[in-house]
Design a protein around this motif. Structure first.
Motif, PDB file in Angstrom:
ATOM      1  N   PHE A 110     -19.369  46.725  -1.303  1.00  0.00           N
ATOM      2  CA  PHE A 110     -20.614  47.275  -0.774  1.00  0.00           C
ATOM      3  C   PHE A 110     -20.912  46.742   0.621  1.00  0.00           C
ATOM      4  CE2 PHE A 110     -21.634  47.681  -5.382  1.00  0.00           C
ATOM      5  CZ  PHE A 110     -22.026  49.014  -5.400  1.00  0.00           C
ATOM      6  N   PHE A 151     -19.491  48.633  -8.431  1.00  0.00           N
ATOM      7  CA  PHE A 151     -18.931  49.319  -7.259  1.00  0.00           C
ATOM      8  C   PHE A 151     -17.961  50.418  -7.684  1.00  0.00           C
ATOM      9  CE2 PHE A 151     -15.686  49.844  -3.975  1.00  0.00           C
ATOM     10  CZ  PHE A 151     -16.449  50.047  -2.843  1.00  0.00           C
ATOM     11  N   LYS A 194     -22.188  52.128  -0.879  1.00  0.00           N
ATOM     12  CA  LYS A 194     -20.752  52.222  -0.985  1.00  0.00           C
ATOM     13  C   LYS A 194     -20.264  53.156   0.121  1.00  0.00           C
ATOM     14  CE  LYS A 194     -16.959  53.353  -4.132  1.00  0.00           C
ATOM     15  NZ  LYS A 194     -16.564  53.581  -5.550  1.00  0.00           N
TER      16      LYS A 194
END
Length: 239
Positions: free
Chosen positions: A219, A192, A238
């Motif tokens: 996410f 991420f 994202k």
């Protein structure tokens, strides 16, 4: 016993593997096949390409960077490269970066990918460039618009140290039940953190703890129909 069946100690940095049905590599280290037994190439299209909105997202992009957890035989890289050559912008550049703990030997890559005649050109190009002893970061310019980097070593350590930011992720480690470290919260958080806003991931995995780790990392996650009768896969973005 053939050279391909030797274990990791005998072959240096290679993953111990055996072969099933002629050309299907099976990891004895993780007790799992390297890809879907139905058709790994078609699974790549369904899960990783479509799951990340590719090739449509390549339109108008000067640069696009894909991250992958688990290079394996190079199947996803070759299938992605095949699609990229068809759909890429005239001046676009693709950087495909894969993190792999046990890089395979050239002969094993060639044997596995020879299963798909659709990938003959990509297979031959990859194996011609692949080093005899893959280690460190293997940097390969596949063509003038395509670069492949295979980062050999622990994925969490390598990704944490990386300065790269990725547009899309192929999460393709061995099954979560057999290789839980590849799906840990720490690694999903690193994925991420190294994804640009609006970037995406896709994975064949649908285990509850994988979904929760991806959500905890930040996410947005959605379930989609899996490949070849598998009930679910996961994809997400994202914000």
């Amino acid at each position: 016993m053939t050279q391909s069946d030797l274990n990791a100690d005998e072959r240096g940095n290679a993953s111990p593997l055996t072969w099933q049905n002629g050309d299907m590599p099976y990891s004895t280290a993780f007790g799992d096949h390297f890809y879907c037994q139905t058709d790994g190439r078609l699974e790549c299209g369904h899960v990783f390409l479509s799951g990340n909105g590719l090739p449509d997202r390549w339109a108008g992009q000067a640069e696009f960077t894909i991250g992958e957890l688990g290079f394996g035989t190079g199947l996803n890289a070759c299938e992605t490269w095949r699609h990229w050559k068809i759909a890429r912008p005239s001046s676009g550049v693709l950087h495909f970066v894969s993190f792999e703990l046990f890089p395979m030997q050239r002969a094993d890559i060639d044997r596995a990918l020879a299963h798909w005649p659709e990938l003959d050109a990509e297979r031959q190009a990859l194996t011609a460039l692949w080093p005899d002893r893959p280690e460190g970061t293997v940097l390969l310019d596949l063509d003038e618009q395509t670069r492949l980097s295979v980062v050999c070593g622990d994925a969490l350590e390598s990704l944490t140290a990386s300065l790269l930011i990725f547009d899309a992720w192929f999460l393709d480690g061995f099954a979560p039940s057999r290789n839980s470290a590849m799906w840990s919260l720490e690694l999903m958080q690193a994925v991420f953190d190294h994804t640009r806003p609006g970037g995406s991931f896709a994975t064949y995995a649908a285990a509850g703890f994988v979904r929760r780790n991806l959500q905890t990392a930040g996410f947005t996650v959605e379930r989609k129909p899996g490949f070849a009768g598998k009930r679910e896969m996961l994809r997400g973005d994202k914000p």
